[in-house]
Design a protein around this motif. Sequence first.
Motif, PDB file in Angstrom:
ATOM      1  N   ILE A 125       0.730  -1.435  -0.043  1.00  0.00           N
ATOM      2  CA  ILE A 125       0.028   0.050   0.164  1.00  0.00           C
ATOM      3  C   ILE A 125       0.804   1.304  -0.113  1.00  0.00           C
ATOM      4  N   LEU A 126       2.274   1.118   0.214  1.00  0.00           N
ATOM      5  CA  LEU A 126       3.022   2.439   0.416  1.00  0.00           C
ATOM      6  C   LEU A 126       3.945   2.307  -0.778  1.00  0.00           C
ATOM      7  N   GLY A 127       4.013   3.466  -1.864  1.00  0.00           N
ATOM      8  CA  GLY A 127       4.662   3.308  -2.895  1.00  0.00           C
ATOM      9  C   GLY A 127       5.075   4.922  -3.261  1.00  0.00           C
ATOM     10  N   SER A 128       5.545   5.025  -4.547  1.00  0.00           N
ATOM     11  CA  SER A 128       5.836   6.318  -5.186  1.00  0.00           C
ATOM     12  C   SER A 128       4.846   6.912  -5.837  1.00  0.00           C
ATOM     13  N   CYS A 129       4.922   8.314  -5.968  1.00  0.00           N
ATOM     14  CA  CYS A 129       3.718   8.883  -6.855  1.00  0.00           C
ATOM     15  C   CYS A 129       3.650   8.331  -7.915  1.00  0.00           C
ATOM     16  N   PRO A 130       2.599   7.838  -8.380  1.00  0.00           N
ATOM     17  CA  PRO A 130       2.507   7.404  -9.514  1.00  0.00           C
ATOM     18  C   PRO A 130       2.691   8.215 -10.981  1.00  0.00           C
ATOM     19  N   VAL A 131       2.673   9.435 -10.872  1.00  0.00           N
ATOM     20  CA  VAL A 131       2.883  10.325 -11.904  1.00  0.00           C
ATOM     21  C   VAL A 131       4.254  10.955 -12.019  1.00  0.00           C
ATOM     22  N   ALA A 132       5.095  10.491 -11.188  1.00  0.00           N
ATOM     23  CA  ALA A 132       6.550  10.998 -10.889  1.00  0.00           C
ATOM     24  C   ALA A 132       7.123  10.831 -12.249  1.00  0.00           C
ATOM     25  N   SER A 133       8.091  11.708 -12.755  1.00  0.00           N
ATOM     26  CA  SER A 133       8.780  11.658 -13.806  1.00  0.00           C
ATOM     27  C   SER A 133      10.108  12.255 -13.806  1.00  0.00           C
ATOM     28  N   GLU A 134      11.212  11.609 -14.433  1.00  0.00           N
ATOM     29  CA  GLU A 134      12.507  12.351 -14.334  1.00  0.00           C
ATOM     30  C   GLU A 134      12.504  13.642 -15.107  1.00  0.00           C
ATOM     31  N   LYS A 135      11.753  13.900 -15.919  1.00  0.00           N
ATOM     32  CA  LYS A 135      11.315  15.054 -16.670  1.00  0.00           C
ATOM     33  C   LYS A 135      10.949  16.312 -16.074  1.00  0.00           C
ATOM     34  N   THR A 136      10.505  16.014 -14.899  1.00  0.00           N
ATOM     35  CA  THR A 136       9.735  17.158 -14.018  1.00  0.00           C
ATOM     36  C   THR A 136      10.424  17.036 -12.487  1.00  0.00           C
ATOM     37  N   ARG A 137      10.331  18.382 -12.161  1.00  0.00           N
ATOM     38  CA  ARG A 137      10.959  18.490 -10.649  1.00  0.00           C
ATOM     39  C   ARG A 137       9.898  17.713  -9.808  1.00  0.00           C
ATOM     40  N   CYS A 138      10.329  16.875  -9.002  1.00  0.00           N
ATOM     41  CA  CYS A 138       9.539  16.103  -8.323  1.00  0.00           C
ATOM     42  C   CYS A 138       9.949  16.307  -6.694  1.00  0.00           C
ATOM     43  N   CYS A 139       8.908  16.249  -5.997  1.00  0.00           N
ATOM     44  CA  CYS A 139       9.033  16.291  -4.505  1.00  0.00           C
ATOM     45  C   CYS A 139       9.276  14.858  -3.740  1.00  0.00           C
ATOM     46  N   ASN A 140       9.446  13.848  -4.761  1.00  0.00           N
ATOM     47  CA  ASN A 140       9.533  12.469  -4.172  1.00  0.00           C
ATOM     48  C   ASN A 140       8.540  12.048  -3.083  1.00  0.00           C
ATOM     49  N   LEU A 141       7.292  12.623  -3.214  1.00  0.00           N
ATOM     50  CA  LEU A 141       6.109  12.181  -2.396  1.00  0.00           C
ATOM     51  C   LEU A 141       6.070  10.681  -2.403  1.00  0.00           C
ATOM     52  N   GLN A 142       5.754  10.015  -1.359  1.00  0.00           N
ATOM     53  CA  GLN A 142       5.471   8.669  -1.406  1.00  0.00           C
ATOM     54  C   GLN A 142       3.887   8.524  -1.210  1.00  0.00           C
ATOM     55  N   THR A 143       3.188   7.431  -1.569  1.00  0.00           N
ATOM     56  CA  THR A 143       1.951   7.747  -1.678  1.00  0.00           C
ATOM     57  C   THR A 143       1.302   6.194  -0.759  1.00  0.00           C
ATOM     58  N   LEU A 144       0.226   6.549  -0.028  1.00  0.00           N
ATOM     59  CA  LEU A 144      -0.156   5.524   0.626  1.00  0.00           C
ATOM     60  C   LEU A 144      -1.569   5.146   0.004  1.00  0.00           C
TER      61      LEU A 144
END
Length: 424
Positions: A125-144
């Motif tokens: 149930i714990l993972g990484s943001c499903p729309v994260a991309s190397e092409k964008t500046r990402c906050c590395n949110l984890q998703t529950l």
Amino acid sequence: MSTKIPGDKLAQFRNAAIYSSLDRKDQSSLEELASNRRLSVQQLRQVLEIARDLQMWGIGPISSWIEELPPADPREGKRQAVKTVDTLVSRWEEERRRGPEYTGNAPVYGASPRSIMESTAPATILGSCPVASEKTRCCNLQTLDAVINCGFGCTYCTIQSFYDQGRIYLHSDLGRRLRELHLDPEGIYHIGTGQSSDSLMWGNRENLLADLFDFARRNPNVILELKTKSDNISWLLENSPPPNVLVTWSLNSEQMIRWEERGTAPLEKRLDAAARTALAGYLVGFHFHPMVPHDNWRESYAAVFSRLLSDFDPSRVAMTSFGTLTFIKPVIRAIRERGQATQVLRMPLTETAGKYSYPEDTKVDLFRFGYESLAAWHEKVFFYLCMEPAGLWEPVFGFSYPDNTSFEEAMKLSYRSKILSPRF
């Protein structure tokens, strides 16, 4: 009606979900166009998508555009097909550049009906943001994934391409799953529950919020963000908040909410719910995502920004973020297949890294307007761009982070400073 289209091509054309939803006049016009001007299957598909867009935007029908085309000339052969499609595409792109126009009464839609199911599957149930991309500046949110799938009906929703739209899953054993998560006690975690569903629309059903609050209390090194478009805050007001729980609202202009965020709480109710939640001792935040340049957008968004400045103490506001429409092809296809009245695809789609969005100058215009409108909060609230290219930060904020890790650390430091500060 002409039937000169080859049988296999005609079958593909008539079996398309979009084709069957058009009225008889549009169907006849399209088949005659395809036959007389010898359109290929790919050209047929492109014209069909234009027909669907005009239908959703309320500016069709495609038959009126076809009637205005120059007469067919069989001597031109395939060149005529190219010229015909180019003419229609050019006019369609002109409409997209015009952008959404929210005039008159918004269509009346509730949330899409879905079955509520219990899930006991052993999936993580714990993972990484499903729309994260190397092409964008990402906050590395984890998703529950406390709930899987959303009960609202936002026309632009990306969740629609990830899950079975007929079912929503609530874990019958969420508390156990949360207790079994192994977190580093020395680390700081930013975890959100609003990526696979709305965080508050279900209230405390299946002990959902109680389990999440217990998780937050047992893990003070977690920053737990509940993100919502609802006004379902009764359980929150009846229970003392763990200091490391943030409750954030996705906000938009009143026109966007009424036309495109179907089944969600109206703007006024969201703002009232956020204000009451802040007064109850919670840290709150606001996400303007997606900002959309529609008719009178500056005045509409300015009214919302003004309300935030007048109704909220920035010491109780953790963040404000900006973002805009970003689509992948499956979501665009799903929007057209549903065919509801919507203006979200009435935009100039620019492809970047396999996704489609506004040109960067449009984005800078939107985000800079939002940031400058909230100038009184600049030194008191954490601002960021969500899922946007790193190159947009400097023209919007006047600074940028060198990498995602720096962005993530700055965000956590800002949030933690407010979590650890006295609320009253």
